[in-house]
Design a protein around this motif. Structure first.
Motif, PDB file in Angstrom:
ATOM      1  N   GLY A  16       0.812  -1.203   0.000  1.00 61.35           N
ATOM      2  CA  GLY A  16       0.000   0.000   0.000  1.00 61.35           C
ATOM      3  C   GLY A  16       0.847   1.253   0.000  1.00 61.35           C
ATOM      4  O   GLY A  16       2.080   1.196   0.005  1.00 61.35           O
ATOM      5  N   SER A  17       0.186   2.401   0.004  1.00 63.41           N
ATOM      6  CA  SER A  17       0.905   3.669  -0.047  1.00 63.41           C
ATOM      7  C   SER A  17       1.649   3.952   1.245  1.00 63.41           C
ATOM      8  O   SER A  17       2.711   4.582   1.235  1.00 63.41           O
ATOM      9  N   VAL A  18       1.118   3.486   2.371  1.00 62.24           N
ATOM     10  CA  VAL A  18       1.747   3.747   3.669  1.00 62.24           C
ATOM     11  C   VAL A  18       2.477   2.524   4.203  1.00 62.24           C
ATOM     12  O   VAL A  18       3.580   2.636   4.724  1.00 62.24           O
ATOM     13  N   SER A  19       1.868   1.345   4.090  1.00 59.42           N
ATOM     14  CA  SER A  19       2.485   0.142   4.641  1.00 59.42           C
ATOM     15  C   SER A  19       2.579  -0.970   3.613  1.00 59.42           C
ATOM     16  O   SER A  19       1.799  -1.033   2.665  1.00 59.42           O
ATOM     17  N   THR A  20       3.555  -1.830   3.823  1.00 55.15           N
ATOM     18  CA  THR A  20       3.723  -3.051   3.039  1.00 55.15           C
ATOM     19  C   THR A  20       3.665  -4.212   4.023  1.00 55.15           C
ATOM     20  O   THR A  20       4.457  -4.260   4.972  1.00 55.15           O
ATOM     21  N   ASN A  21       2.725  -5.126   3.805  1.00 54.60           N
ATOM     22  CA  ASN A  21       2.473  -6.202   4.762  1.00 54.60           C
ATOM     23  C   ASN A  21       2.644  -7.561   4.108  1.00 54.60           C
ATOM     24  O   ASN A  21       2.231  -7.761   2.964  1.00 54.60           O
ATOM     25  N   LEU A  22       3.215  -8.483   4.844  1.00 46.10           N
ATOM     26  CA  LEU A  22       3.381  -9.852   4.378  1.00 46.10           C
ATOM     27  C   LEU A  22       2.921 -10.808   5.464  1.00 46.10           C
ATOM     28  O   LEU A  22       3.179 -10.569   6.649  1.00 46.10           O
ATOM     29  N   VAL A  23       2.243 -11.879   5.075  1.00 39.88           N
ATOM     30  CA  VAL A  23       1.865 -12.920   6.027  1.00 39.88           C
ATOM     31  C   VAL A  23       2.177 -14.283   5.429  1.00 39.88           C
ATOM     32  O   VAL A  23       2.195 -14.454   4.208  1.00 39.88           O
ATOM     33  N   PHE A  24       2.432 -15.223   6.318  1.00 42.84           N
ATOM     34  CA  PHE A  24       2.614 -16.616   5.915  1.00 42.84           C
ATOM     35  C   PHE A  24       1.544 -17.448   6.598  1.00 42.84           C
ATOM     36  O   PHE A  24       1.431 -17.429   7.832  1.00 42.84           O
ATOM     37  N   LEU A  25       0.740 -18.133   5.800  1.00 39.86           N
ATOM     38  CA  LEU A  25      -0.285 -19.024   6.324  1.00 39.86           C
ATOM     39  C   LEU A  25       0.176 -20.466   6.175  1.00 39.86           C
ATOM     40  O   LEU A  25       0.764 -20.833   5.155  1.00 39.86           O
ATOM     41  N   ASP A  26      -0.100 -21.295   7.192  1.00 40.13           N
ATOM     42  CA  ASP A  26       0.197 -22.713   7.028  1.00 40.13           C
ATOM     43  C   ASP A  26      -0.880 -23.358   6.158  1.00 40.13           C
ATOM     44  O   ASP A  26      -1.817 -22.687   5.689  1.00 40.13           O
ATOM     45  N   GLU A  27      -0.774 -24.639   5.926  1.00 38.79           N
ATOM     46  CA  GLU A  27      -1.696 -25.317   5.006  1.00 38.79           C
ATOM     47  C   GLU A  27      -3.123 -25.333   5.521  1.00 38.79           C
ATOM     48  O   GLU A  27      -4.069 -25.532   4.747  1.00 38.79           O
ATOM     49  N   GLU A  28      -3.323 -25.112   6.829  1.00 38.84           N
ATOM     50  CA  GLU A  28      -4.672 -25.060   7.395  1.00 38.84           C
ATOM     51  C   GLU A  28      -5.239 -23.644   7.381  1.00 38.84           C
ATOM     52  O   GLU A  28      -6.362 -23.413   7.826  1.00 38.84           O
ATOM     53  N   GLY A  29      -4.459 -22.686   6.874  1.00 40.66           N
ATOM     54  CA  GLY A  29      -4.936 -21.314   6.788  1.00 40.66           C
ATOM     55  C   GLY A  29      -4.703 -20.478   8.022  1.00 40.66           C
ATOM     56  O   GLY A  29      -5.263 -19.384   8.155  1.00 40.66           O
ATOM     57  N   ARG A  30      -3.856 -20.945   8.930  1.00 39.63           N
ATOM     58  CA  ARG A  30      -3.556 -20.191  10.148  1.00 39.63           C
ATOM     59  C   ARG A  30      -2.368 -19.260   9.908  1.00 39.63           C
ATOM     60  O   ARG A  30      -1.398 -19.643   9.261  1.00 39.63           O
ATOM     61  N   VAL A  31      -2.456 -18.051  10.444  1.00 42.71           N
ATOM     62  CA  VAL A  31      -1.363 -17.084  10.301  1.00 42.71           C
ATOM     63  C   VAL A  31      -0.211 -17.499  11.206  1.00 42.71           C
ATOM     64  O   VAL A  31      -0.344 -17.538  12.421  1.00 42.71           O
ATOM     65  N   ARG A  32       0.911 -17.805  10.600  1.00 41.99           N
ATOM     66  CA  ARG A  32       2.085 -18.214  11.368  1.00 41.99           C
ATOM     67  C   ARG A  32       3.094 -17.077  11.525  1.00 41.99           C
ATOM     68  O   ARG A  32       3.790 -17.009  12.519  1.00 41.99           O
ATOM     69  N   GLU A  33       3.168 -16.202  10.529  1.00 32.25           N
ATOM     70  CA  GLU A  33       4.066 -15.050  10.600  1.00 32.25           C
ATOM     71  C   GLU A  33       3.391 -13.863   9.932  1.00 32.25           C
ATOM     72  O   GLU A  33       2.694 -14.018   8.924  1.00 32.25           O
ATOM     73  N   ALA A  34       3.593 -12.683  10.484  1.00 33.62           N
ATOM     74  CA  ALA A  34       3.040 -11.457   9.908  1.00 33.62           C
ATOM     75  C   ALA A  34       4.057 -10.340  10.049  1.00 33.62           C
ATOM     76  O   ALA A  34       4.674 -10.173  11.110  1.00 33.62           O
ATOM     77  N   ILE A  35       4.235  -9.575   8.992  1.00 34.47           N
ATOM     78  CA  ILE A  35       5.209  -8.481   8.984  1.00 34.47           C
ATOM     79  C   ILE A  35       4.522  -7.215   8.486  1.00 34.47           C
ATOM     80  O   ILE A  35       3.835  -7.228   7.455  1.00 34.47           O
ATOM     81  N   TYR A  36       4.701  -6.142   9.248  1.00 30.10           N
ATOM     82  CA  TYR A  36       4.135  -4.839   8.898  1.00 30.10           C
ATOM     83  C   TYR A  36       5.290  -3.851   8.767  1.00 30.10           C
ATOM     84  O   TYR A  36       6.039  -3.634   9.718  1.00 30.10           O
ATOM     85  N   LEU A  37       5.439  -3.268   7.572  1.00 37.68           N
ATOM     86  CA  LEU A  37       6.526  -2.327   7.320  1.00 37.68           C
ATOM     87  C   LEU A  37       5.975  -1.044   6.722  1.00 37.68           C
ATOM     88  O   LEU A  37       4.945  -1.058   6.046  1.00 37.68           O
ATOM     89  N   ARG A  38       6.660   0.052   6.941  1.00 37.30           N
ATOM     90  CA  ARG A  38       6.311   1.313   6.292  1.00 37.30           C
ATOM     91  C   ARG A  38       6.852   1.300   4.856  1.00 37.30           C
ATOM     92  O   ARG A  38       8.015   0.959   4.630  1.00 37.30           O
ATOM     93  N   THR A  39       6.001   1.655   3.914  1.00 40.47           N
ATOM     94  CA  THR A  39       6.437   1.673   2.518  1.00 40.47           C
ATOM     95  C   THR A  39       7.406   2.817   2.262  1.00 40.47           C
ATOM     96  O   THR A  39       8.374   2.674   1.498  1.00 40.47           O
ATOM     97  N   ARG A  40       7.146   3.976   2.847  1.00 43.86           N
ATOM     98  CA  ARG A  40       8.021   5.151   2.749  1.00 43.86           C
ATOM     99  C   ARG A  40       8.311   5.551   1.302  1.00 43.86           C
ATOM    100  O   ARG A  40       9.425   5.994   0.962  1.00 43.86           O
ATOM    101  N   GLY A  41       7.326   5.374   0.430  1.00 41.46           N
ATOM    102  CA  GLY A  41       7.488   5.799  -0.950  1.00 41.46           C
ATOM    103  C   GLY A  41       8.393   4.915  -1.778  1.00 41.46           C
ATOM    104  O   GLY A  41       8.686   5.244  -2.941  1.00 41.46           O
ATOM    105  N   GLN A  42       8.839   3.790  -1.228  1.00 37.90           N
ATOM    106  CA  GLN A  42       9.740   2.883  -1.954  1.00 37.90           C
ATOM    107  C   GLN A  42       9.190   1.461  -1.878  1.00 37.90           C
ATOM    108  O   GLN A  42       9.692   0.636  -1.111  1.00 37.90           O
TER     109      GLN A  42
END
Length: 329
Positions: free
Chosen positions: A10-36
């Motif tokens: 997105g314009s403000v944040s870049t987010n990544l998540v990893f779901l296991d095979e059952e659809g559970r969120v195992r890892e989540a990362i929230y970063l500022r995009t900062r125009g890059q």
């Protein structure tokens, strides 16, 4: 371990998540995009690779957000969807039966209406920044308070003052006026929350049938003052789901999981793209009166993707491998 990767640029944040095979969120990362966005995405992939076990297998990748086409090219997405679809899928999965989604991000606001699990209506507000995360960040900085404390301070209010919240400029001006009149900080913050909720419901939510269960997501959902203001205005409990700040990425990963359920190999380029030299550029095509603005992505100096042309002159010249992304533009 195997699973699915969801990316929301997105314009403000870049987010990544990893779901296991059952659809559970195992890892989540929230970063500022900062125009890059490219740098933010690569940093997110680098961090995610460091958190996951070395033998982790990526079965599918989904991309969403305003930078979804860019993310799809760089990461190698199997599915590219808009924010409305991604947020609706995530909310419906984490809060079964949800009928209304209130989503406020860094630069825009959305409302999504669902009935029986299907999106029947939605609206977005991208014209004014009033009520978005960037505006709240700005006001917190002006008042010299951490944004993380904004909501809790607002909850301390006993008599919120009325703030003009229809416009970001007017809201800030009115807040300064109320400060000069001697109103307490909690009362001003609570008044601002109420003003922004009124603005949201009168603009983004205008004409929408808002029914419970109501889910509040996006980065602004962390603000307890905004949540209380919504509950007071609507008269219903407002749910803030787990991973409220990365719901777009969760939805993208769920959509990738759904698509890859039928089998097939993922187009994921691997975590090594975090250290690959990608650059974004562009040019205006002058071959016809349309004057299309063509976006061009290069990898280690070689053009790997183009989009934005209406006729396919430039994107088609590459034998475009990411057909789904080209069709979605």
């Amino acid at each position: 371990m195997k699973g699915y990767l969801g990316i929301d640029v997105g314009s403000v944040s870049t987010n990544l998540v990893f779901l296991d095979e059952e659809g559970r969120v195992r890892e989540a990362i929230y970063l500022r995009t900062r125009g890059q966005p490219i740098n933010a995405l690569q940093e997110g992939l680098r961090q995610l690779a460091g958190r996951l076990p070395e033998n982790t297998g990526i079965l599918g990748v989904g991309a969403t957000g305003s930078g979804r086409f860019l993310a799809g090219i760089i990461a190698g997405a199997d599915v590219v969807k808009n924010e409305i679809t991604s947020h609706a899928v995530a909310a419906s999965t984490l809060v079964p039966g949800v009928q209304t989604i209130l989503e406020i991000g860094g630069q825009d606001s959305k409302i999504i209406i669902l009935r029986n699990g299907v999106v029947t209506d939605f609206a977005m507000n991208t014209v004014c920044a009033a009520g978005t995360g960037s505006f709240l960040d700005q006001q917190a900085a002006r008042l010299n308070i951490p944004i993380e404390e904004f909501g809790q301070l607002a909850l301390q209010s006993t008599a919120p003052v009325r703030i003009a919240g229809r416009c970001a400029v007017f809201a800030e001006s009115d807040m300064i006026h109320k400060q000069q009149m001697g109103y307490s900080l909690p009362d001003i913050l609570a008044g601002l929350c109420e003003a922004l909720v009124r603005n949201y419901l009168n603009n983004v939510g205008k004409g929408k049938e808002i029914l419970p269960p109501v889910v509040f997501q996006g980065g602004v959902a962390a603000n307890a003052g905004m949540r209380r203001a919504f509950e007071q205005a609507l008269g219903w409990k407002v749910y803030v789901p787990p991973h409220y700040d990365v719901m777009g990425a969760v939805g993208a990963a769920l959509l990738a999981r759904e698509k890859m359920a039928g089998g097939g190999s993922t187009r994921f380029r691997g975590f090594g793209v975090a250290d690959t030299n990608f650059k974004a550029g562009g040019f205006t095509c002058e071959n016809c009166p349309n004057l299309c603005e063509v976006v061009e992505i290069t990898c280690e100096g070689e053009v790997v993707a183009r989009w934005g042309d209406r006729c396919g002159r430039w994107s088609g010249s590459l034998g475009y491998q990411d057909e789904e992304i080209r069709n979605a533009v």
